[in-house]
Design a protein around this motif. Structure first.
Motif, mmCIF file in Angstrom:
data_model
loop_
_atom_site.group_PDB
_atom_site.id
_atom_site.type_symbol
_atom_site.label_atom_id
_atom_site.label_comp_id
_atom_site.label_asym_id
_atom_site.label_seq_id
_atom_site.Cartn_x
_atom_site.Cartn_y
_atom_site.Cartn_z
ATOM 1 N N THR A 52 0.858 -1.179 0.000
ATOM 2 C CA THR A 52 0.000 0.000 0.000
ATOM 3 C C THR A 52 0.901 1.238 0.000
ATOM 4 O OG1 THR A 52 -0.030 0.224 2.395
ATOM 5 C CG2 THR A 52 -1.681 -1.240 1.424
ATOM 6 N N PRO A 53 0.328 2.424 -0.263
ATOM 7 C CA PRO A 53 1.145 3.641 -0.224
ATOM 8 C C PRO A 53 1.847 3.843 1.125
ATOM 9 C CG PRO A 53 -0.947 4.095 -1.275
ATOM 10 C CD PRO A 53 -1.034 2.675 -0.741
ATOM 11 N N SER A 54 1.274 3.333 2.190
ATOM 12 C CA SER A 54 1.911 3.482 3.502
ATOM 13 C C SER A 54 2.964 2.404 3.767
ATOM 14 C CB SER A 54 0.855 3.465 4.607
ATOM 15 O OG SER A 54 0.169 2.225 4.614
ATOM 16 N N GLY A 55 3.149 1.482 2.803
ATOM 17 C CA GLY A 55 4.216 0.494 2.936
ATOM 18 C C GLY A 55 3.787 -0.846 3.498
ATOM 19 N N THR A 56 2.492 -0.996 3.773
ATOM 20 C CA THR A 56 2.005 -2.276 4.264
ATOM 21 C C THR A 56 1.965 -3.284 3.117
ATOM 22 O OG1 THR A 56 0.572 -1.075 5.793
ATOM 23 C CG2 THR A 56 0.123 -3.423 5.489
ATOM 24 N N PRO A 57 2.537 -4.470 3.310
ATOM 25 C CA PRO A 57 2.447 -5.476 2.243
ATOM 26 C C PRO A 57 0.992 -5.824 1.946
ATOM 27 C CG PRO A 57 3.948 -6.177 3.985
ATOM 28 C CD PRO A 57 3.233 -4.962 4.490
ATOM 29 N N ILE A 58 0.718 -6.171 0.694
ATOM 30 C CA ILE A 58 -0.625 -6.613 0.306
ATOM 31 C C ILE A 58 -0.556 -8.110 0.047
ATOM 32 C CG2 ILE A 58 -2.478 -6.437 -1.400
ATOM 33 C CD1 ILE A 58 -1.477 -3.560 -1.956
ATOM 34 N N ILE A 59 -1.284 -8.873 0.822
ATOM 35 C CA ILE A 59 -1.317 -10.325 0.628
ATOM 36 C C ILE A 59 -2.761 -10.742 0.443
ATOM 37 C CG2 ILE A 59 -0.843 -12.572 1.659
ATOM 38 C CD1 ILE A 59 1.536 -11.347 3.061
ATOM 39 N N LYS A 60 -3.028 -11.335 -0.729
ATOM 40 C CA LYS A 60 -4.385 -11.790 -1.011
ATOM 41 C C LYS A 60 -4.707 -13.014 -0.169
ATOM 42 C CE LYS A 60 -5.605 -12.115 -5.362
ATOM 43 N NZ LYS A 60 -5.433 -12.439 -6.802
ATOM 44 N N TYR A 61 -5.985 -13.103 0.186
ATOM 45 C CA TYR A 61 -6.456 -14.248 0.956
ATOM 46 C C TYR A 61 -6.115 -15.559 0.248
ATOM 47 C CZ TYR A 61 -9.761 -17.532 3.009
ATOM 48 O OH TYR A 61 -10.323 -18.630 3.597
ATOM 49 N N ASP A 62 -6.355 -15.597 -1.061
ATOM 50 C CA ASP A 62 -6.079 -16.813 -1.843
ATOM 51 C C ASP A 62 -4.611 -17.221 -1.756
ATOM 52 O OD1 ASP A 62 -8.684 -16.726 -2.577
ATOM 53 O OD2 ASP A 62 -8.342 -16.197 -4.664
ATOM 54 N N ASP A 63 -3.721 -16.225 -1.830
ATOM 55 C CA ASP A 63 -2.290 -16.508 -1.762
ATOM 56 C C ASP A 63 -1.900 -17.015 -0.373
ATOM 57 O OD1 ASP A 63 -1.632 -15.932 -4.390
ATOM 58 O OD2 ASP A 63 -1.239 -13.814 -3.977
ATOM 59 N N ALA A 64 -2.500 -16.441 0.658
ATOM 60 C CA ALA A 64 -2.201 -16.878 2.022
ATOM 61 C C ALA A 64 -2.661 -18.323 2.231
ATOM 62 C CB ALA A 64 -2.873 -15.945 3.033
ATOM 63 N N VAL A 65 -3.844 -18.639 1.703
ATOM 64 C CA VAL A 65 -4.351 -20.016 1.809
ATOM 65 C C VAL A 65 -3.393 -20.970 1.107
ATOM 66 C CG1 VAL A 65 -6.190 -21.594 1.074
ATOM 67 C CG2 VAL A 65 -6.778 -19.366 2.061
#
Ligand SMILES: [Zn+2]
Length: 107
Positions: free
Chosen positions: A10-23
């Motif tokens: 995200t613009p604030s630097g938080t990683p974006i992890i999709k639910y599907d990828d985490a599963v």
């Protein structure tokens, strides 16, 4: 255009992890075992829609640092376990999602 968002932030630097990828990560590395509190077999990944809800770490003084965690909550007793997202991000970047269509990986 690929819908793959592995490695994005995200613009604030938080990683974006999709639910599907985490599963996919937790299933394929076989990290989902029984709850060590109640022995239930089902954990839920804490999400906001399709994106995992991540928690930012703090240092020993309570200051935020650039390290994030993903939470899994036991479906039975509510016990929460956490995993560092840099481990997921590394695995996801090295283990592209199998796809039937020819998608260009994002640079
Ligand atoms: Zn439990």
């Amino acid at each position: 255009m690929s819908s793959d968002i592995v490695g994005r932030k995200t613009p604030s630097g938080t990683p974006i992890i999709k639910y599907d990828d985490a599963v996919r990560f937790f299933v394929e590395i076989k990290a989902v075992g029984a709850c060590y509190a109640c022995n239930a077999q089902m954990f839920n990944i804490v999400t906001t829609g399709d994106i995992c809800d991540l928690k930012r770490d703090v240092d020993e003084f309570g200051n935020f640092i650039d390290s994030y965690r993903i939470e899994l909550e036991c479906d039975n007793c509510g016990l929460v376990r956490v995993h560092r997202t840099d481990v997921l991000e590394k695995w996801l970047s090295e283990t592209p999602k199998p796809t039937a269509t020819a998608e260009e990986p994002e640079a």
